[in-house]
Design a protein around this motif. Sequence first.
Motif, mmCIF file in Angstrom:
data_model
loop_
_atom_site.group_PDB
_atom_site.id
_atom_site.type_symbol
_atom_site.label_atom_id
_atom_site.label_comp_id
_atom_site.label_asym_id
_atom_site.label_seq_id
_atom_site.Cartn_x
_atom_site.Cartn_y
_atom_site.Cartn_z
ATOM 1 N N GLY A 183 5.013 -27.273 -21.751
ATOM 2 C CA GLY A 183 5.414 -26.107 -22.820
ATOM 3 C C GLY A 183 5.162 -24.831 -22.309
ATOM 4 N N PHE A 184 5.710 -23.806 -23.148
ATOM 5 C CA PHE A 184 5.144 -22.488 -22.750
ATOM 6 C C PHE A 184 4.555 -21.649 -23.903
ATOM 7 C CE2 PHE A 184 10.088 -21.874 -23.876
ATOM 8 C CZ PHE A 184 10.050 -21.850 -25.172
ATOM 9 N N TYR A 185 3.758 -22.393 -24.735
ATOM 10 C CA TYR A 185 2.971 -21.828 -25.722
ATOM 11 C C TYR A 185 1.443 -21.879 -25.305
ATOM 12 C CZ TYR A 185 7.206 -22.568 -28.568
ATOM 13 O OH TYR A 185 8.570 -22.483 -29.066
ATOM 14 N N LEU A 186 0.855 -21.028 -26.025
ATOM 15 C CA LEU A 186 -0.611 -21.168 -26.150
ATOM 16 C C LEU A 186 -0.947 -21.383 -27.647
ATOM 17 C CD1 LEU A 186 -2.114 -18.344 -23.816
ATOM 18 C CD2 LEU A 186 -2.236 -20.933 -23.356
ATOM 19 N N TRP A 187 -2.110 -22.043 -27.693
ATOM 20 C CA TRP A 187 -2.182 -22.537 -29.252
ATOM 21 C C TRP A 187 -3.804 -22.358 -29.489
ATOM 22 C CZ3 TRP A 187 -0.136 -22.934 -33.792
ATOM 23 C CH2 TRP A 187 -0.819 -23.555 -34.841
ATOM 24 N N PRO A 188 -4.247 -20.821 -29.538
ATOM 25 C CA PRO A 188 -5.719 -20.745 -29.261
ATOM 26 C C PRO A 188 -6.235 -20.595 -30.755
ATOM 27 C CG PRO A 188 -4.740 -18.658 -28.815
ATOM 28 C CD PRO A 188 -3.544 -19.817 -29.100
ATOM 29 N N LYS A 189 -7.473 -20.854 -30.946
ATOM 30 C CA LYS A 189 -8.349 -20.705 -32.356
ATOM 31 C C LYS A 189 -8.338 -18.892 -32.126
ATOM 32 C CE LYS A 189 -10.795 -24.970 -32.673
ATOM 33 N NZ LYS A 189 -11.956 -25.588 -32.906
ATOM 34 N N THR A 190 -8.600 -18.360 -33.391
ATOM 35 C CA THR A 190 -8.701 -17.028 -33.536
ATOM 36 C C THR A 190 -10.253 -16.701 -34.082
ATOM 37 O OG1 THR A 190 -7.504 -17.259 -35.811
ATOM 38 C CG2 THR A 190 -5.914 -16.660 -33.893
ATOM 39 N N PRO A 191 -10.579 -15.376 -33.482
ATOM 40 C CA PRO A 191 -11.872 -15.184 -33.904
ATOM 41 C C PRO A 191 -11.913 -14.541 -35.410
ATOM 42 C CG PRO A 191 -10.683 -13.421 -32.683
ATOM 43 C CD PRO A 191 -10.100 -14.540 -32.629
ATOM 44 N N LYS B 261 -4.340 -23.664 -39.359
ATOM 45 C CA LYS B 261 -5.059 -22.382 -39.799
ATOM 46 C C LYS B 261 -5.953 -22.066 -38.748
ATOM 47 C CE LYS B 261 -7.785 -20.786 -43.895
ATOM 48 N NZ LYS B 261 -8.635 -21.286 -45.143
ATOM 49 N N ASN B 262 -6.213 -20.474 -38.747
ATOM 50 C CA ASN B 262 -7.148 -19.938 -37.855
ATOM 51 C C ASN B 262 -6.800 -20.340 -36.448
ATOM 52 O OD1 ASN B 262 -8.462 -19.000 -40.097
ATOM 53 N ND2 ASN B 262 -10.114 -20.627 -40.102
ATOM 54 N N ARG B 263 -5.506 -20.432 -36.199
ATOM 55 C CA ARG B 263 -4.710 -20.739 -34.867
ATOM 56 C C ARG B 263 -3.550 -19.650 -34.778
ATOM 57 N NH1 ARG B 263 -6.244 -24.641 -31.026
ATOM 58 N NH2 ARG B 263 -7.552 -26.480 -32.004
ATOM 59 N N VAL B 264 -3.169 -19.411 -33.679
ATOM 60 C CA VAL B 264 -1.829 -18.664 -33.524
ATOM 61 C C VAL B 264 -1.073 -19.256 -32.390
ATOM 62 C CG1 VAL B 264 -2.593 -16.454 -34.523
ATOM 63 C CG2 VAL B 264 -2.675 -16.661 -32.080
ATOM 64 N N ARG B 265 0.216 -18.977 -32.304
ATOM 65 C CA ARG B 265 1.350 -19.583 -31.463
ATOM 66 C C ARG B 265 1.566 -18.403 -30.694
ATOM 67 N NH1 ARG B 265 7.120 -22.205 -32.155
ATOM 68 N NH2 ARG B 265 7.593 -20.091 -32.281
ATOM 69 N N MET B 266 1.380 -18.367 -29.133
ATOM 70 C CA MET B 266 1.833 -17.349 -28.254
ATOM 71 C C MET B 266 2.643 -17.997 -27.326
ATOM 72 S SD MET B 266 -1.935 -15.793 -27.305
ATOM 73 C CE MET B 266 -3.111 -15.218 -28.408
ATOM 74 N N ALA B 267 4.001 -17.328 -27.437
ATOM 75 C CA ALA B 267 5.337 -18.175 -26.654
ATOM 76 C C ALA B 267 5.051 -16.893 -25.455
ATOM 77 C CB ALA B 267 6.379 -17.886 -27.154
#
Length: 393
Positions: free
Chosen positions: A322-330, A365-371
Amino acid sequence: MNPDLERLHPYPFEKLGALFSGLPVADKPHIALSIGEPQHPSPDFVQQVLRDNTALLSRYPATAGLPELRQAIAGWLTRRFKLSGVDAGRQVLPVNGTREALFAFAQALLNRADDPLVLMPNPFYQIYEGAAFLGGGEPVYLPCTAASGLQPDFDAVDEAVWKRTRLLFICSPGNPTGAVLSSAQLKALIQLADKFDFVIASDECYSEIYRDKAPPGLLQACAELGRHDYRRCVVFHSLSKRSNLPGLRSGFVAGDADILAGFLRYRTYHGCAMPVHHQLASIAAWNDEAHVAANRALYNEKFKAVLDILGEPLKVSAPDAGFYLWPKTPVDDETFARRLKAEENVTVLPGRYLSRTVDGRNPGKNRVRMALVAELDQCIEGAQRIRALIERL
């Protein structure tokens, strides 16, 4: 109006617009990492086929598609997933992009009188949920957490739930997680489908954007089990991500011929045949792999560059595909996305907008999707701005 329309949630980007309402505009060019719309150039040879065949706009297209297109798709499936004997006339059906096909499929398949359950990953592509509602089904959300490898833990599903299940949506590689179901997992799901008599709809639209190893597919798992009729199994593929052709609206459904026969009948009334010149352009795209390899290399270059900047502060690594990052957020995901837009003019999608809260827990929750769909230099600048915000938090 159909009362099921009232059950549809606002689409994630409506929520994002509301989140950003009233924000000051940062004095920096906007970088969009929120929407998964491929930005790489579409192949020149596909564009040329379109230009050469505009006269075909005077022809009504057939819902089943050109035999040549179905054969090109069958050939690609055979090569990519090591299949044999794909029946292009009965086991392949072209569609106007997988979004409309995924949505329509549940309506063609489900019987409201069964009070059916429709299982899906959580987080998920929102079309699965809408398809369940409009088809008269009840969604069951299967959490995708770090503990379960960012795919559902199917072993945790109660047998009573499986007994009422009529449709299982899976997404491998996952949107937004990038996680891949193994061949063993796919085979186990096929056995469950046999035991409890449900259909598996496998969304494989990101299958050609991978890091090192091509992900297995549901039909491939069927073939390895000797199930060349692909009973109870259908897959959805698209040229949007593979070939940077989201505007062509070209994809296909393949698998169980009996299921596809009913779906073709539904689609004939639905009036959603693919334009003939789009079909010819699709034939060219499915028959070429060089542009796909080049596209994949561009994404892998962006992952490496972005993770050199964000890997450490976000404790994130490249997904399998895929082309997403799915990191946890601070900080919480909405606060992070709102501050990133206000202070750095970079947009990302809060993970909770792609998920549902079940038993008090929302796995997004407390994650974001970055394309990572923008050009390399924009992705690098976006990553630098994200890091700058993290360092201020």
